[in-house]
Design a protein around this motif. Structure first.
Motif, PDB file in Angstrom:
ATOM      1  N   GLN A 104       0.798  -1.230   0.000  1.00 32.06           N
ATOM      2  CA  GLN A 104       0.000   0.000   0.000  1.00 32.06           C
ATOM      3  C   GLN A 104       0.834   1.286   0.000  1.00 32.06           C
ATOM      4  O   GLN A 104       0.525   2.207  -0.765  1.00 32.06           O
ATOM      5  N   PRO A 105       1.901   1.411   0.810  1.00 30.37           N
ATOM      6  CA  PRO A 105       2.697   2.649   0.755  1.00 30.37           C
ATOM      7  C   PRO A 105       3.314   2.912  -0.621  1.00 30.37           C
ATOM      8  O   PRO A 105       3.374   4.051  -1.081  1.00 30.37           O
ATOM      9  N   VAL A 106       3.742   1.851  -1.290  1.00 29.99           N
ATOM     10  CA  VAL A 106       4.322   1.994  -2.631  1.00 29.99           C
ATOM     11  C   VAL A 106       3.255   2.441  -3.618  1.00 29.99           C
ATOM     12  O   VAL A 106       3.483   3.311  -4.462  1.00 29.99           O
ATOM     13  N   VAL A 107       2.054   1.876  -3.484  1.00 31.39           N
ATOM     14  CA  VAL A 107       0.945   2.235  -4.367  1.00 31.39           C
ATOM     15  C   VAL A 107       0.561   3.695  -4.174  1.00 31.39           C
ATOM     16  O   VAL A 107       0.364   4.435  -5.140  1.00 31.39           O
ATOM     17  N   ARG A 108       0.475   4.131  -2.919  1.00 33.04           N
ATOM     18  CA  ARG A 108       0.136   5.537  -2.650  1.00 33.04           C
ATOM     19  C   ARG A 108       1.184   6.478  -3.227  1.00 33.04           C
ATOM     20  O   ARG A 108       0.858   7.492  -3.845  1.00 33.04           O
ATOM     21  N   LYS A 109       2.452   6.134  -3.050  1.00 33.91           N
ATOM     22  CA  LYS A 109       3.527   6.970  -3.588  1.00 33.91           C
ATOM     23  C   LYS A 109       3.473   7.003  -5.115  1.00 33.91           C
ATOM     24  O   LYS A 109       3.615   8.058  -5.724  1.00 33.91           O
ATOM     25  N   ALA A 110       3.249   5.855  -5.721  1.00 35.81           N
ATOM     26  CA  ALA A 110       3.184   5.779  -7.187  1.00 35.81           C
ATOM     27  C   ALA A 110       2.029   6.600  -7.741  1.00 35.81           C
ATOM     28  O   ALA A 110       2.128   7.150  -8.833  1.00 35.81           O
ATOM     29  N   ALA A 111       0.939   6.692  -6.989  1.00 38.21           N
ATOM     30  CA  ALA A 111      -0.221   7.448  -7.454  1.00 38.21           C
ATOM     31  C   ALA A 111       0.032   8.951  -7.440  1.00 38.21           C
ATOM     32  O   ALA A 111      -0.668   9.700  -8.121  1.00 38.21           O
ATOM     33  N   THR A 112       1.049   9.402  -6.697  1.00 38.65           N
ATOM     34  CA  THR A 112       1.298  10.841  -6.590  1.00 38.65           C
ATOM     35  C   THR A 112       2.430  11.327  -7.485  1.00 38.65           C
ATOM     36  O   THR A 112       2.555  12.524  -7.703  1.00 38.65           O
ATOM     37  N   ILE A 113       3.253  10.401  -8.001  1.00 36.90           N
ATOM     38  CA  ILE A 113       4.351  10.837  -8.862  1.00 36.90           C
ATOM     39  C   ILE A 113       3.866  11.014 -10.294  1.00 36.90           C
ATOM     40  O   ILE A 113       2.819  10.519 -10.670  1.00 36.90           O
ATOM     41  N   ALA A 114       4.670  11.725 -11.071  1.00 32.00           N
ATOM     42  CA  ALA A 114       4.305  11.945 -12.480  1.00 32.00           C
ATOM     43  C   ALA A 114       4.717  10.715 -13.285  1.00 32.00           C
ATOM     44  O   ALA A 114       5.813  10.615 -13.778  1.00 32.00           O
ATOM     45  N   GLY A 115       3.845   9.769 -13.369  1.00 33.51           N
ATOM     46  CA  GLY A 115       4.118   8.544 -14.092  1.00 33.51           C
ATOM     47  C   GLY A 115       2.866   7.695 -14.101  1.00 33.51           C
ATOM     48  O   GLY A 115       1.756   8.200 -13.998  1.00 33.51           O
ATOM     49  N   THR A 116       3.065   6.394 -14.212  1.00 34.24           N
ATOM     50  CA  THR A 116       1.930   5.476 -14.202  1.00 34.24           C
ATOM     51  C   THR A 116       2.326   4.220 -13.463  1.00 34.24           C
ATOM     52  O   THR A 116       3.509   3.965 -13.236  1.00 34.24           O
ATOM     53  N   TRP A 117       1.346   3.442 -13.091  1.00 29.97           N
ATOM     54  CA  TRP A 117       1.603   2.144 -12.476  1.00 29.97           C
ATOM     55  C   TRP A 117       0.660   1.116 -13.072  1.00 29.97           C
ATOM     56  O   TRP A 117      -0.422   1.442 -13.532  1.00 29.97           O
ATOM     57  N   ARG A 118       1.110  -0.120 -13.056  1.00 29.05           N
ATOM     58  CA  ARG A 118       0.314  -1.252 -13.525  1.00 29.05           C
ATOM     59  C   ARG A 118       0.628  -2.424 -12.609  1.00 29.05           C
ATOM     60  O   ARG A 118       1.756  -2.562 -12.128  1.00 29.05           O
ATOM     61  N   ALA A 119      -0.348  -3.284 -12.380  1.00 29.94           N
ATOM     62  CA  ALA A 119      -0.146  -4.420 -11.494  1.00 29.94           C
ATOM     63  C   ALA A 119      -0.957  -5.617 -11.963  1.00 29.94           C
ATOM     64  O   ALA A 119      -2.028  -5.465 -12.540  1.00 29.94           O
ATOM     65  N   SER A 174      -0.664 -12.759  -9.869  1.00 31.64           N
ATOM     66  CA  SER A 174      -0.224 -13.999 -10.470  1.00 31.64           C
ATOM     67  C   SER A 174      -0.204 -15.098  -9.415  1.00 31.64           C
ATOM     68  O   SER A 174      -0.474 -14.842  -8.244  1.00 31.64           O
ATOM     69  N   TYR A 175       0.148 -16.292  -9.832  1.00 29.59           N
ATOM     70  CA  TYR A 175       0.202 -17.433  -8.918  1.00 29.59           C
ATOM     71  C   TYR A 175       1.165 -17.189  -7.752  1.00 29.59           C
ATOM     72  O   TYR A 175       1.008 -17.750  -6.682  1.00 29.59           O
ATOM     73  N   ASP A 176       2.176 -16.332  -7.942  1.00 28.44           N
ATOM     74  CA  ASP A 176       3.164 -16.086  -6.907  1.00 28.44           C
ATOM     75  C   ASP A 176       3.000 -14.732  -6.215  1.00 28.44           C
ATOM     76  O   ASP A 176       3.896 -14.254  -5.550  1.00 28.44           O
ATOM     77  N   GLY A 177       1.861 -14.097  -6.394  1.00 22.86           N
ATOM     78  CA  GLY A 177       1.599 -12.812  -5.734  1.00 22.86           C
ATOM     79  C   GLY A 177       1.427 -11.678  -6.715  1.00 22.86           C
ATOM     80  O   GLY A 177       1.267 -11.881  -7.919  1.00 22.86           O
ATOM     81  N   VAL A 178       1.481 -10.473  -6.187  1.00 22.52           N
ATOM     82  CA  VAL A 178       1.288  -9.267  -6.993  1.00 22.52           C
ATOM     83  C   VAL A 178       2.619  -8.850  -7.628  1.00 22.52           C
ATOM     84  O   VAL A 178       3.666  -8.879  -6.986  1.00 22.52           O
ATOM     85  N   ARG A 179       2.528  -8.482  -8.869  1.00 20.17           N
ATOM     86  CA  ARG A 179       3.667  -7.906  -9.593  1.00 20.17           C
ATOM     87  C   ARG A 179       3.289  -6.466  -9.916  1.00 20.17           C
ATOM     88  O   ARG A 179       2.361  -6.226 -10.682  1.00 20.17           O
ATOM     89  N   PHE A 180       3.991  -5.522  -9.321  1.00 23.81           N
ATOM     90  CA  PHE A 180       3.654  -4.106  -9.395  1.00 23.81           C
ATOM     91  C   PHE A 180       4.777  -3.357 -10.104  1.00 23.81           C
ATOM     92  O   PHE A 180       5.942  -3.476  -9.730  1.00 23.81           O
ATOM     93  N   PHE A 181       4.409  -2.594 -11.131  1.00 28.94           N
ATOM     94  CA  PHE A 181       5.380  -1.850 -11.932  1.00 28.94           C
ATOM     95  C   PHE A 181       5.015  -0.368 -11.950  1.00 28.94           C
ATOM     96  O   PHE A 181       3.838  -0.017 -12.074  1.00 28.94           O
ATOM     97  N   THR A 182       6.018   0.486 -11.828  1.00 25.90           N
ATOM     98  CA  THR A 182       5.817   1.911 -12.068  1.00 25.90           C
ATOM     99  C   THR A 182       6.640   2.280 -13.291  1.00 25.90           C
ATOM    100  O   THR A 182       7.691   1.677 -13.553  1.00 25.90           O
TER     101      THR A 182
END
Length: 119
Positions: free
Chosen positions: A47-62, A65-73
Motif C-alpha cells: 500500500q505505501p508503494v501504491v500511494r507513492k506511485a499514485a502521486t508521482i508523475a508517471g503510471t503504475w500497472r499491477a 499472479s500465482y506467486d503474488g502481486v507484480r507491481f510496476f511503475t
C-alpha cells in the motif's frame, strides 16, 4: 463525482500503453495473471508503494499472479528518448511485500521491440 472515478472513464495514456507493451513483451507476468486496477486490492505491505506511485508523475500497472502481486511503475525518460530518438521508460518492479526488485531503463525501437539500456 470523485476525480478517481472520473479517471476510470478516460482512455489509457500513452505512458500506460507503453508500460503495458513493455511488460507483456518481456513476459514479466504470465498470460493467466489478472490485472489489478483498484488500489484497495493490494496487500497492506504494498500500500505505501501504491500511494507513492499514485502521486508521482508517471503510471503504475499491477497483475495478480500465482506467486503474488507484480507491481510496476513507469515514467518517461526524456534524456534516453533524446539520445536514442525513440520512446524511453524508466521502470521499477516491486514484489507484493513492497520491496523494490528491479530498476531498469528501456527504449522502444522503431520496429516496436524493446531494448534495455544503461542509465
Amino acid at each position: 463525482m470523485q476525480t478517481m472515478k472520473l479517471r476510470e472513464y478516460q482512455p489509457p495514456s500513452v505512458l500506460t500503453v507503453l508500460l503495458d507493451s513493455l511488460v507483456m513483451s518481456q513476459h514479466w507476468v504470465p498470460d493467466s495473471a489478472s490485472q489489478i486496477t483498484d488500489r484497495s486490492e493490494f496487500p497492506s505491505a504494498l500500500q505505501p508503494v501504491v500511494r507513492k506511485a499514485a502521486t508521482i508523475a508517471g503510471t503504475w500497472r499491477a497483475w495478480l499472479s500465482y506467486d503474488g502481486v507484480r507491481f510496476f511503475t513507469g515514467e518517461m525518460s526524456l534524456d534516453l528518448a533524446r539520445e536514442h530518438g525513440c520512446p524511453a521508460l524508466k521502470v521499477n518492479y516491486y514484489n507484493d511485500e513492497g520491496q523494490l526488485e528491479d530498476v531498469s531503463a528501456w527504449v522502444r525501437r522503431a520496429d516496436g521491440k524493446w531494448r534495455r539500456c544503461e542509465f
